[in-house]
Design a protein around this motif. Structure first.
Motif, PDB file in Angstrom:
ATOM      1  N   VAL A 128       0.825  -1.208   0.000  1.00  0.00           N
ATOM      2  CA  VAL A 128       0.000   0.000   0.000  1.00  0.00           C
ATOM      3  C   VAL A 128       0.860   1.259   0.000  1.00  0.00           C
ATOM      4  CG1 VAL A 128      -1.923  -1.169   1.170  1.00  0.00           C
ATOM      5  CG2 VAL A 128      -0.208   0.039   2.534  1.00  0.00           C
ATOM      6  N   ASP A 129       0.227   2.375  -0.386  1.00  0.00           N
ATOM      7  CA  ASP A 129       0.916   3.662  -0.311  1.00  0.00           C
ATOM      8  C   ASP A 129       0.825   4.193   1.126  1.00  0.00           C
ATOM      9  OD1 ASP A 129      -1.590   4.898   0.042  1.00  0.00           O
ATOM     10  OD2 ASP A 129      -1.675   5.666  -2.002  1.00  0.00           O
ATOM     11  N   GLU A 130       1.315   5.411   1.349  1.00  0.00           N
ATOM     12  CA  GLU A 130       1.357   5.981   2.702  1.00  0.00           C
ATOM     13  C   GLU A 130      -0.029   6.200   3.307  1.00  0.00           C
ATOM     14  OE1 GLU A 130       1.440   9.075  -0.408  1.00  0.00           O
ATOM     15  OE2 GLU A 130       2.799   7.412  -0.006  1.00  0.00           O
ATOM     16  N   GLY A 158      -2.485   3.904   2.863  1.00  0.00           N
ATOM     17  CA  GLY A 158      -3.092   2.592   3.010  1.00  0.00           C
ATOM     18  C   GLY A 158      -3.877   2.136   1.791  1.00  0.00           C
ATOM     19  N   ILE A 159      -3.644   2.774   0.663  1.00  0.00           N
ATOM     20  CA  ILE A 159      -4.354   2.413  -0.566  1.00  0.00           C
ATOM     21  C   ILE A 159      -3.507   1.396  -1.341  1.00  0.00           C
ATOM     22  CG2 ILE A 159      -5.266   3.271  -2.761  1.00  0.00           C
ATOM     23  CD1 ILE A 159      -5.880   5.888  -1.201  1.00  0.00           C
ATOM     24  N   PRO A 160      -4.091   0.242  -1.680  1.00  0.00           N
ATOM     25  CA  PRO A 160      -3.342  -0.795  -2.391  1.00  0.00           C
ATOM     26  C   PRO A 160      -2.769  -0.297  -3.718  1.00  0.00           C
ATOM     27  CG  PRO A 160      -5.372  -1.711  -1.516  1.00  0.00           C
ATOM     28  CD  PRO A 160      -5.443  -0.205  -1.322  1.00  0.00           C
ATOM     29  N   THR A 161      -1.568  -0.781  -4.016  1.00  0.00           N
ATOM     30  CA  THR A 161      -0.854  -0.402  -5.237  1.00  0.00           C
ATOM     31  C   THR A 161      -1.039  -1.426  -6.353  1.00  0.00           C
ATOM     32  OG1 THR A 161       1.140  -1.570  -4.561  1.00  0.00           O
ATOM     33  CG2 THR A 161       0.944   0.759  -3.889  1.00  0.00           C
ATOM     34  N   ASP A 162      -1.882  -2.434  -6.130  1.00  0.00           N
ATOM     35  CA  ASP A 162      -2.100  -3.547  -7.070  1.00  0.00           C
ATOM     36  C   ASP A 162      -0.941  -4.533  -7.083  1.00  0.00           C
ATOM     37  OD1 ASP A 162      -4.654  -2.652  -7.819  1.00  0.00           O
ATOM     38  OD2 ASP A 162      -3.821  -1.367  -9.389  1.00  0.00           O
ATOM     39  N   GLU A 163      -0.061  -4.441  -6.091  1.00  0.00           N
ATOM     40  CA  GLU A 163       1.005  -5.431  -5.921  1.00  0.00           C
ATOM     41  C   GLU A 163       0.796  -6.115  -4.576  1.00  0.00           C
ATOM     42  OE1 GLU A 163       5.117  -4.150  -7.349  1.00  0.00           O
ATOM     43  OE2 GLU A 163       4.152  -2.252  -6.821  1.00  0.00           O
ATOM     44  N   THR A 164       1.257  -7.370  -4.477  1.00  0.00           N
ATOM     45  CA  THR A 164       1.157  -8.105  -3.217  1.00  0.00           C
ATOM     46  C   THR A 164       2.541  -8.573  -2.787  1.00  0.00           C
ATOM     47  OG1 THR A 164       0.732 -10.226  -4.308  1.00  0.00           O
ATOM     48  CG2 THR A 164      -1.195  -8.891  -3.707  1.00  0.00           C
ATOM     49  N   VAL A 165       2.613  -8.959  -1.512  1.00  0.00           N
ATOM     50  CA  VAL A 165       3.873  -9.439  -0.950  1.00  0.00           C
ATOM     51  C   VAL A 165       3.556 -10.463   0.134  1.00  0.00           C
ATOM     52  CG1 VAL A 165       3.981  -7.566   0.781  1.00  0.00           C
ATOM     53  CG2 VAL A 165       6.093  -8.689   0.032  1.00  0.00           C
ATOM     54  N   GLU A 166       4.416 -11.457   0.285  1.00  0.00           N
ATOM     55  CA  GLU A 166       4.255 -12.385   1.390  1.00  0.00           C
ATOM     56  C   GLU A 166       4.495 -11.634   2.696  1.00  0.00           C
ATOM     57  OE1 GLU A 166       5.692 -16.574   1.259  1.00  0.00           O
ATOM     58  OE2 GLU A 166       6.673 -15.863  -0.586  1.00  0.00           O
ATOM     59  N   ARG A 167       3.742 -11.983   3.718  1.00  0.00           N
ATOM     60  CA  ARG A 167       3.851 -11.302   5.016  1.00  0.00           C
ATOM     61  C   ARG A 167       5.289 -11.324   5.544  1.00  0.00           C
ATOM     62  NH1 ARG A 167       0.062 -12.462  10.298  1.00  0.00           N
ATOM     63  NH2 ARG A 167       1.392 -11.423  11.815  1.00  0.00           N
ATOM     64  N   GLU A 168       5.932 -12.471   5.467  1.00  0.00           N
ATOM     65  CA  GLU A 168       7.307 -12.589   5.974  1.00  0.00           C
ATOM     66  C   GLU A 168       8.256 -11.661   5.214  1.00  0.00           C
ATOM     67  OE1 GLU A 168      10.625 -16.072   6.226  1.00  0.00           O
ATOM     68  OE2 GLU A 168       8.603 -16.605   6.920  1.00  0.00           O
ATOM     69  N   THR A 169       8.079 -11.563   3.920  1.00  0.00           N
ATOM     70  CA  THR A 169       8.916 -10.677   3.101  1.00  0.00           C
ATOM     71  C   THR A 169       8.638  -9.215   3.438  1.00  0.00           C
ATOM     72  OG1 THR A 169       8.965 -12.312   1.321  1.00  0.00           O
ATOM     73  CG2 THR A 169       9.528 -10.036   0.728  1.00  0.00           C
ATOM     74  N   ALA A 170       7.368  -8.884   3.652  1.00  0.00           N
ATOM     75  CA  ALA A 170       7.011  -7.506   4.018  1.00  0.00           C
ATOM     76  C   ALA A 170       7.751  -7.079   5.276  1.00  0.00           C
ATOM     77  CB  ALA A 170       5.502  -7.381   4.215  1.00  0.00           C
TER      78      ALA A 170
END
Length: 186
Positions: free
Chosen positions: A8-10, A12-24
């Motif tokens: 998400v951006d600053e 909290g709006i999704p950027t259309d990209e995802t990430v694994e929680r551990e990687t985040a």
């Protein structure tokens, strides 16, 4: 199974990209969480429900925390996730329209956690829900918590401020909650 989060951006709006929680958390990639406080009035005082995190939890075991909270899975929204977490953790059914938005909290933390570098970047929305039930009425998920406790809001603020009980509650979140409740932050 990997848990995926929206990047998400600053705001909290999704950027259309995802990430694994551990990687985040390893790389400090911004994602969303939601915190929901159950509140009631008892004997003329506002009370908040705290949950004590289970002894086996990786983060903050045996510490009191927000009534219900969690990361928001990719494709979900804040209110939907808050309702799901509340049911999963405490067995409480609620409607999204009954949640009262208090404010947004931005978390930036860099440190070590469980022997690994940990970089947390969260945009967390804080809500409350009027809910009055005895502590024994909650259906607590033992994987998440081992008990709940109603505490007067002013005692919770004082206890967190002076570290009078084991907790992982941040003062700025209590300030956001008080703002939403339209009560003085003591």
């Amino acid at each position: 199974m990997a848990e995926y989060l929206d990047i998400v951006d600053e705001n909290g709006i999704p950027t259309d990209e995802t990430v694994e929680r551990e990687t985040a958390h390893a790389k400090g990639i911004r994602h969303r969480t939601v915190h929901l406080w159950l509140v009631r009035k008892k004997d003329g005082k506002l009370q908040v429900l705290l949950q004590r995190r289970a002894k086996h939890k990786e983060s903050f075991p045996d510490r009191y925390d927000t009534s219900s909270a969690g990361h928001i899975p990719a494709g979900s929204d804040y209110r939907e996730s808050a309702i799901r977490e509340l049911f999963e953790e405490l067995g409480v059914h609620a409607k999204a329209e009954d949640l009262v938005y208090c404010g947004t909290r931005r978390v930036v933390y860099d440190g070590e956690f469980c022997g690994k570098l940990f970089h947390d970047r969260q945009v967390s929305k804080v809500f409350y829900l009027w809910f009055d039930a005895d502590e024994s009425a909650f259906n607590i998920d033992p994987a998440e918590a081992d008990r709940v406790l109603w505490m007067n809001l002013d005692a919770c603020i004082d206890g967190v401020r002076h570290n009078m009980f084991p907790h992982c509650i941040e003062m700025d979140e209590l300030e956001i909650l008080c703002s939403g409740l339209k009560v003085d932050f003591a």
